[in-house]
Design a protein around this motif. Structure first.
Motif, PDB file in Angstrom:
ATOM      1  N   ASP A   1      15.919   8.858  48.364  1.00 49.90           N
ATOM      2  CA  ASP A   1      14.825   9.729  47.727  1.00 49.90           C
ATOM      3  C   ASP A   1      14.909   9.538  46.315  1.00 49.90           C
ATOM      4  OD1 ASP A   1      13.424   9.822  50.206  1.00 49.90           O
ATOM      5  OD2 ASP A   1      13.755  12.127  50.262  1.00 49.90           O
TER       6      ASP A   1
ATOM      7  N   VAL B   1       6.545  16.418  49.851  1.00 55.33           N
ATOM      8  CA  VAL B   1       5.977  15.926  51.070  1.00 55.33           C
ATOM      9  C   VAL B   1       4.491  16.567  51.520  1.00 55.33           C
ATOM     10  CG1 VAL B   1       8.131  15.625  52.118  1.00 55.33           C
ATOM     11  CG2 VAL B   1       7.048  17.759  52.442  1.00 55.33           C
ATOM     12  N   PRO B   2       3.531  15.872  51.873  1.00 50.89           N
ATOM     13  CA  PRO B   2       2.352  16.533  52.102  1.00 50.89           C
ATOM     14  C   PRO B   2       2.564  17.532  53.306  1.00 50.89           C
ATOM     15  CG  PRO B   2       2.114  13.988  52.566  1.00 50.89           C
ATOM     16  CD  PRO B   2       3.663  14.636  52.221  1.00 50.89           C
TER      17      PRO B   2
ATOM     18  N   TRP C   1       0.579  19.603  49.031  1.00 54.30           N
ATOM     19  CA  TRP C   1       1.975  19.070  49.175  1.00 54.30           C
ATOM     20  C   TRP C   1       2.984  20.075  48.895  1.00 54.30           C
ATOM     21  CZ3 TRP C   1       3.928  13.810  48.418  1.00 54.30           C
ATOM     22  CH2 TRP C   1       2.916  12.783  48.392  1.00 54.30           C
TER      23      TRP C   1
ATOM     24  N   LEU D   1       3.059  12.550  42.302  1.00 59.77           N
ATOM     25  CA  LEU D   1       3.798  13.054  43.693  1.00 59.77           C
ATOM     26  C   LEU D   1       4.376  11.766  44.212  1.00 59.77           C
ATOM     27  CD1 LEU D   1       0.954  15.752  44.879  1.00 59.77           C
ATOM     28  CD2 LEU D   1       3.487  16.167  44.339  1.00 59.77           C
TER      29      LEU D   1
ATOM     30  N   GLU E   1       6.515  10.775  47.537  1.00 60.81           N
ATOM     31  CA  GLU E   1       6.926  11.305  48.759  1.00 60.81           C
ATOM     32  C   GLU E   1       8.203  11.198  49.248  1.00 60.81           C
ATOM     33  OE1 GLU E   1       5.281  11.313  53.573  1.00 60.81           O
ATOM     34  OE2 GLU E   1       4.424  10.182  51.887  1.00 60.81           O
TER      35      GLU E   1
ATOM     36  N   HIS F   1      11.538  13.202  51.690  1.00 57.66           N
ATOM     37  CA  HIS F   1      11.794  13.548  53.067  1.00 57.66           C
ATOM     38  C   HIS F   1      11.912  15.148  52.989  1.00 57.66           C
ATOM     39  CE1 HIS F   1      13.193   9.391  53.525  1.00 57.66           C
ATOM     40  NE2 HIS F   1      13.215   9.523  54.961  1.00 57.66           N
TER      41      HIS F   1
END
Length: 237
Positions: free
Chosen positions: A117, A136-137, A161, A204, A206, A208
């Motif tokens: 990430d 994350v969403p 998010w 943004l 994404e 984990h």
């Protein structure tokens, strides 16, 4: 000159919601203080030039950690709120970093950040005009509460998010954003919020969902589980 990358770790909080006598960043997690898991990933990353860490002036736990005397870690006194601590760390960093260098601000109590990430974040943002953050969403149905704890309304989750760290911005921009926020008496809870006050739109990226922040007692065993799932316990011991 090519821009460098630096990390800032605000770690002056006491973590009252944990109900512990030790600040949450120093609680034991799989045999090491939480902060060592959070900080170690940056010190071992080849693109990170150094780390500025903001600590409570009376902090007596930091000297006992593995990175207290690390050559690439600089200590500075934290402030009353997170935003003050980050700004103090940026002032210190500015003594050796350029205004165009990138700064990654990461919570001391987020020990489960994945290396992939972090790599994705760094690979995504070099040419971005503003910067960005991991997140994350939202997957759950979101409710807005009334003052007495009832449901006021259901909030559409389509564009929502969860904001995580690291949050990555140019050193000069982030200093200006935090100064502006404080001049307006806005005690922003993350760095992106300060940048947004300038009318800018961070990106943004994404990541984990296991990049959790240690906030409550039940978060510690969950973080232990995530570290084991990531294979980090065996590798770092």
């Amino acid at each position: 000159m090519r821009a460098r990358y630096w990390a800032v770790i605000p770690a002056a909080g006491v973590g009252r919601r944990m109900g512990a006598s030790v600040p949450k960043q120093y609680l034991d997690l799989a045999g090491r203080p939480v902060i060592e898991w959070s900080l170690g990933l940056f010190l071992e990353h080849p693109q990170i030039s150094g780390v500025s860490i903001a600590l409570d002036p009376g902090d007596r736990f930091w000297p006992r950690t593995a990175f207290a005397d690390h050559s690439r870690v600089r200590r500075v006194d934290g402030g009353g709120e997170r935003c003050h601590s980050v700004l103090n760390a940026l002032h210190l960093l500015a003594q050796e970093a350029d205004a165009a260098d990138w700064v990654l601000v990461h919570d001391a109590a987020r020990p489960c950040l994945r290396r992939d990430d972090l790599d994705r974040l760094l690979a995504t943002l070099p040419d971005h005009p503003v910067g960005g953050l991991l997140g994350v969403p939202v997957r759950d149905t979101m409710k807005q509460a009334t003052e007495d704890g009832a449901i006021g309304r259901t909030v559409p989750r389509d564009a929502l998010w969860h904001a995580f760290t690291p949050q990555v911005f140019r050193l000069g921009l982030l200093r200006r954003a935090l100064r502006t926020a404080l001049d307006q008496d806005r005690l922003v809870t993350d760095d992106a919020a300060a940048v947004e006050l300038l009318g800018l739109e961070p990106m943004l990226v994404e990541g984990h969902a296991d990049n959790i922040k240690i906030t409550r007692p039940e978060d510690l065993p969950l973080a232990d589980f995530y570290l084991r799932q990531q294979g980090r316990l065996h590798r770092e011991r």
